[in-house]
Design an enzyme around this catalytic site. Structure first.
Site, PDB file in Angstrom:
ATOM      1  N   VAL A  69       0.813  -1.228   0.000  1.00 12.67           N
ATOM      2  CA  VAL A  69       0.000   0.000   0.000  1.00 12.67           C
ATOM      3  C   VAL A  69       0.846   1.278   0.000  1.00 12.67           C
ATOM      4  CG1 VAL A  69      -2.134  -0.964   0.962  1.00 12.67           C
ATOM      5  CG2 VAL A  69      -0.353  -0.107   2.520  1.00 12.67           C
ATOM      6  N   SER A 147      -8.124   2.864  14.979  1.00 12.92           N
ATOM      7  CA  SER A 147      -7.897   2.079  16.203  1.00 12.92           C
ATOM      8  C   SER A 147      -8.275   2.965  17.388  1.00 12.92           C
ATOM      9  CB  SER A 147      -6.418   1.698  16.319  1.00 12.92           C
ATOM     10  OG  SER A 147      -6.135   1.228  17.627  1.00 12.92           O
ATOM     11  N   TYR A 160       2.236   4.392  15.806  1.00 11.33           N
ATOM     12  CA  TYR A 160       0.952   3.757  15.460  1.00 11.33           C
ATOM     13  C   TYR A 160      -0.217   4.692  15.819  1.00 11.33           C
ATOM     14  CZ  TYR A 160      -2.631   0.043  15.374  1.00 11.33           C
ATOM     15  OH  TYR A 160      -3.747  -0.725  15.121  1.00 11.33           O
ATOM     16  N   SER A 163      -0.467   7.500  13.401  1.00 15.41           N
ATOM     17  CA  SER A 163      -0.989   7.060  12.097  1.00 15.41           C
ATOM     18  C   SER A 163      -2.504   6.872  12.162  1.00 15.41           C
ATOM     19  CB  SER A 163      -0.299   5.759  11.632  1.00 15.41           C
ATOM     20  OG  SER A 163      -0.766   4.637  12.362  1.00 15.41           O
ATOM     21  N   LYS A 164      -3.003   6.326  13.262  1.00 13.39           N
ATOM     22  CA  LYS A 164      -4.438   6.048  13.361  1.00 13.39           C
ATOM     23  C   LYS A 164      -5.228   7.329  13.641  1.00 13.39           C
ATOM     24  CE  LYS A 164      -4.200   1.615  12.535  1.00 13.39           C
ATOM     25  NZ  LYS A 164      -4.769   1.048  11.309  1.00 13.39           N
ATOM     26  N   ILE A 193      -8.446  -6.818  19.372  1.00 15.97           N
ATOM     27  CA  ILE A 193      -9.043  -7.913  18.593  1.00 15.97           C
ATOM     28  C   ILE A 193      -7.999  -9.028  18.487  1.00 15.97           C
ATOM     29  CG2 ILE A 193     -10.130  -8.550  16.389  1.00 15.97           C
ATOM     30  CD1 ILE A 193     -11.643  -6.267  17.893  1.00 15.97           C
TER      31      ILE A 193
HETATM   32  P1  NAP Z   1      -2.715  -8.546  10.851  1.00 14.61           P
HETATM   33  O1  NAP Z   1      -3.298  -9.837  11.251  1.00 14.61           O
HETATM   34  O2  NAP Z   1      -1.293  -8.256  11.157  1.00 14.61           O
HETATM   35  O3  NAP Z   1      -2.998  -8.295   9.277  1.00 14.61           O
HETATM   36  C1  NAP Z   1      -2.506  -7.158   8.636  1.00 14.61           C
HETATM   37  C2  NAP Z   1      -2.843  -7.222   7.167  1.00 14.61           C
HETATM   38  O4  NAP Z   1      -2.261  -6.072   6.513  1.00 14.61           O
HETATM   39  C3  NAP Z   1      -2.277  -8.447   6.483  1.00 14.61           C
HETATM   40  O5  NAP Z   1      -3.210  -8.907   5.531  1.00 14.61           O
HETATM   41  C4  NAP Z   1      -1.028  -7.916   5.781  1.00 14.61           C
HETATM   42  O6  NAP Z   1      -0.762  -8.711   4.643  1.00 14.61           O
HETATM   43  C5  NAP Z   1      -1.461  -6.505   5.408  1.00 14.61           C
HETATM   44  N1  NAP Z   1      -0.347  -5.572   5.229  1.00 14.61           N
HETATM   45  C6  NAP Z   1       0.580  -5.210   6.137  1.00 14.61           C
HETATM   46  N2  NAP Z   1       1.448  -4.322   5.596  1.00 14.61           N
HETATM   47  C7  NAP Z   1       1.054  -4.135   4.317  1.00 14.61           C
HETATM   48  C8  NAP Z   1       1.546  -3.335   3.236  1.00 14.61           C
HETATM   49  N3  NAP Z   1       2.635  -2.545   3.364  1.00 14.61           N
HETATM   50  N4  NAP Z   1       0.890  -3.379   2.055  1.00 14.61           N
HETATM   51  C9  NAP Z   1      -0.198  -4.165   1.902  1.00 14.61           C
HETATM   52  N5  NAP Z   1      -0.719  -4.943   2.870  1.00 14.61           N
HETATM   53  C10 NAP Z   1      -0.099  -4.929   4.061  1.00 14.61           C
HETATM   54  O7  NAP Z   1      -3.523  -7.328  11.519  1.00 14.61           O
HETATM   55  P2  NAP Z   1      -5.041  -7.206  12.024  1.00 14.61           P
HETATM   56  O8  NAP Z   1      -5.021  -7.336  13.491  1.00 14.61           O
HETATM   57  O9  NAP Z   1      -5.951  -8.025  11.207  1.00 14.61           O
HETATM   58  O10 NAP Z   1      -5.276  -5.655  11.727  1.00 14.61           O
HETATM   59  C11 NAP Z   1      -5.950  -5.190  10.568  1.00 14.61           C
HETATM   60  C12 NAP Z   1      -6.147  -3.688  10.738  1.00 14.61           C
HETATM   61  O11 NAP Z   1      -6.881  -3.444  11.933  1.00 14.61           O
HETATM   62  C13 NAP Z   1      -4.851  -2.892  10.860  1.00 14.61           C
HETATM   63  O12 NAP Z   1      -4.985  -1.656  10.203  1.00 14.61           O
HETATM   64  C14 NAP Z   1      -4.730  -2.681  12.356  1.00 14.61           C
HETATM   65  O13 NAP Z   1      -3.974  -1.541  12.680  1.00 14.61           O
HETATM   66  C15 NAP Z   1      -6.186  -2.525  12.737  1.00 14.61           C
HETATM   67  N6  NAP Z   1      -6.452  -2.782  14.153  1.00 14.61           N
HETATM   68  C16 NAP Z   1      -6.220  -4.020  14.693  1.00 14.61           C
HETATM   69  C17 NAP Z   1      -6.475  -4.204  16.054  1.00 14.61           C
HETATM   70  C18 NAP Z   1      -6.264  -5.528  16.740  1.00 14.61           C
HETATM   71  O14 NAP Z   1      -6.420  -5.586  17.966  1.00 14.61           O
HETATM   72  N7  NAP Z   1      -5.908  -6.594  16.039  1.00 14.61           N
HETATM   73  C19 NAP Z   1      -6.950  -3.145  16.830  1.00 14.61           C
HETATM   74  C20 NAP Z   1      -7.160  -1.925  16.241  1.00 14.61           C
HETATM   75  C21 NAP Z   1      -6.920  -1.743  14.904  1.00 14.61           C
HETATM   76  P3  NAP Z   1       0.712  -9.096   4.121  1.00 14.61           P
HETATM   77  O15 NAP Z   1       1.596  -9.208   5.321  1.00 14.61           O
HETATM   78  O16 NAP Z   1       0.450 -10.396   3.414  1.00 14.61           O
HETATM   79  O17 NAP Z   1       1.069  -7.983   3.204  1.00 14.61           O
END
Ligand code: NAP
Length: 253
Positions: A69, A147, A160, A163-164, A193
């Site tokens: 991205v 977030s 982080y 950014s959010k 999550i």
């Molecule tokens: P995750 O399991 O680490 O998944 C992150 C996803 O982003 C993966 O599909 C990864 O795919 C992709 N990604 C990372 N860097 C990238 C890049 N430079 N270009 C394209 N794709 C990229 O994270 P998640 O917990 O599902 O989080 C998803 C979103 O929710 C994020 O924005 C995170 O900040 C937000 N969020 C998560 C939580 C939580 O508690 N888990 C809480 C608040 C917000 P590849 O590595 O295959 O590229």
């Protein structure tokens, strides 16, 4: 009267970061509701596994595109190919995101840049490419993954959190610009999550976070996917510029 119509039938949706966690779950929910999907992540391999899972549900096979991205050219290529294939883009979910945690005084410029460029600039680049098409269509839904950390901050996550918080301000600004073209822009602010991103935390950190969640449990990717589905569907056609927290009550305005 109950209807059998699927909530995203005939809609084309792009989801970034769809290879695992929250993005993958959103893909599965959208597929079950009849959307034509374009799934992106950095590697094609992990997306192929998600695609197989979706095909096994009897849903339409997604179009897969490997992109970082941070790469504006690749984003444009993906947008052009999506338009060639489906002739429209109804929904964009900017979900790709990373963490590179560390104490602020010791935070390297590289860790700052990587997080801001992936989370905030990546969201900007995808929104800019797709919103031009949505404006012409006079219709579109953009959902940005923020977030709760972008609302309240967190020690060890200055990059982080910035950014959010930036994503939240970006969401509100673009919602104001594009509202008159019926392009609606909202953000989801998940709390804790259970995904690979949070599985990396120590048990001690997880236990102390758990104490701050009124409902007393961690969220699941499906909890976020259901809110994304609401924002993508016609149920939210008068909702824009909003930040919906999905956090078990962790942060209350
Ligand atoms: P995750 O399991 O680490 O998944 C992150 C996803 O982003 C993966 O599909 C990864 O795919 C992709 N990604 C990372 N860097 C990238 C890049 N430079 N270009 C394209 N794709 C990229 O994270 P998640 O917990 O599902 O989080 C998803 C979103 O929710 C994020 O924005 C995170 O900040 C937000 N969020 C998560 C939580 C939580 O508690 N888990 C809480 C608040 C917000 P590849 O590595 O295959 O590229």
């Amino acid at each position: 009267m109950p209807s059998n119509t699927k909530r995203l039938e005939g809609k084309v949706a792009i989801i970034t970061g769809a290879s695992r966690g929250i993005g993958k779950e959103i893909a599965v929910y959208f597929a079950k509701e009849g959307a034509s999907l374009v799934l992106t992540a950095r590697s094609l391999e992990s997306l192929e596994a998600v695609s197989k899972e979706i095909a096994a549900l009897g849903s339409q096979e997604p179009f897969l595109f490997a992109l970082d991205v941070k790469n504006a050219e690749k984003i444009q290529e993906m947008t052009d190919k999506t338009l060639d294939k489906y002739k429209r883009i109804d929904i964009l979910v900017n979900n790709a995101g990373i963490t590179k945690d560390g104490l602020f005084v010791r935070m390297s410029e590289a860790d700052w840049d990587e997080v801001l460029e992936t989370n905030l600039k990546g969201t900007f680049l995808c929104m800019r490419a797709v919103s031009k098409i949505m404006m012409k269509q006079r219709h579109g839904k953009i959902i940005n993954m923020a977030s709760v950390i972008g609302l309240i901050g967190n020690a060890g996550q200055a990059n982080y959190a910035a950014s959010k918080a930036g994503i939240i301000a970006l969401t509100k600004s673009v919602a104001k610009e594009l509202g008159s073209r019926n392009v609606l822009v909202n953000a989801i602010a998940p709390g804790f999550i259970d995904t690979e991103m949070t599985q990396a935390l120590s048990e001690e950190t997880k236990n102390s976070i758990l104490k701050t969640i009124p409902v007393g449990v961690f969220g699941k990717p499906a909890d976020v996917a259901k809110v994304a589905l609401y924002l993508a569907s016609d149920d939210s056609n008068f909702v824009t510029g909003q930040v919906i927290t999905v956090d078990g009550g962790m942060v209350m305005a």
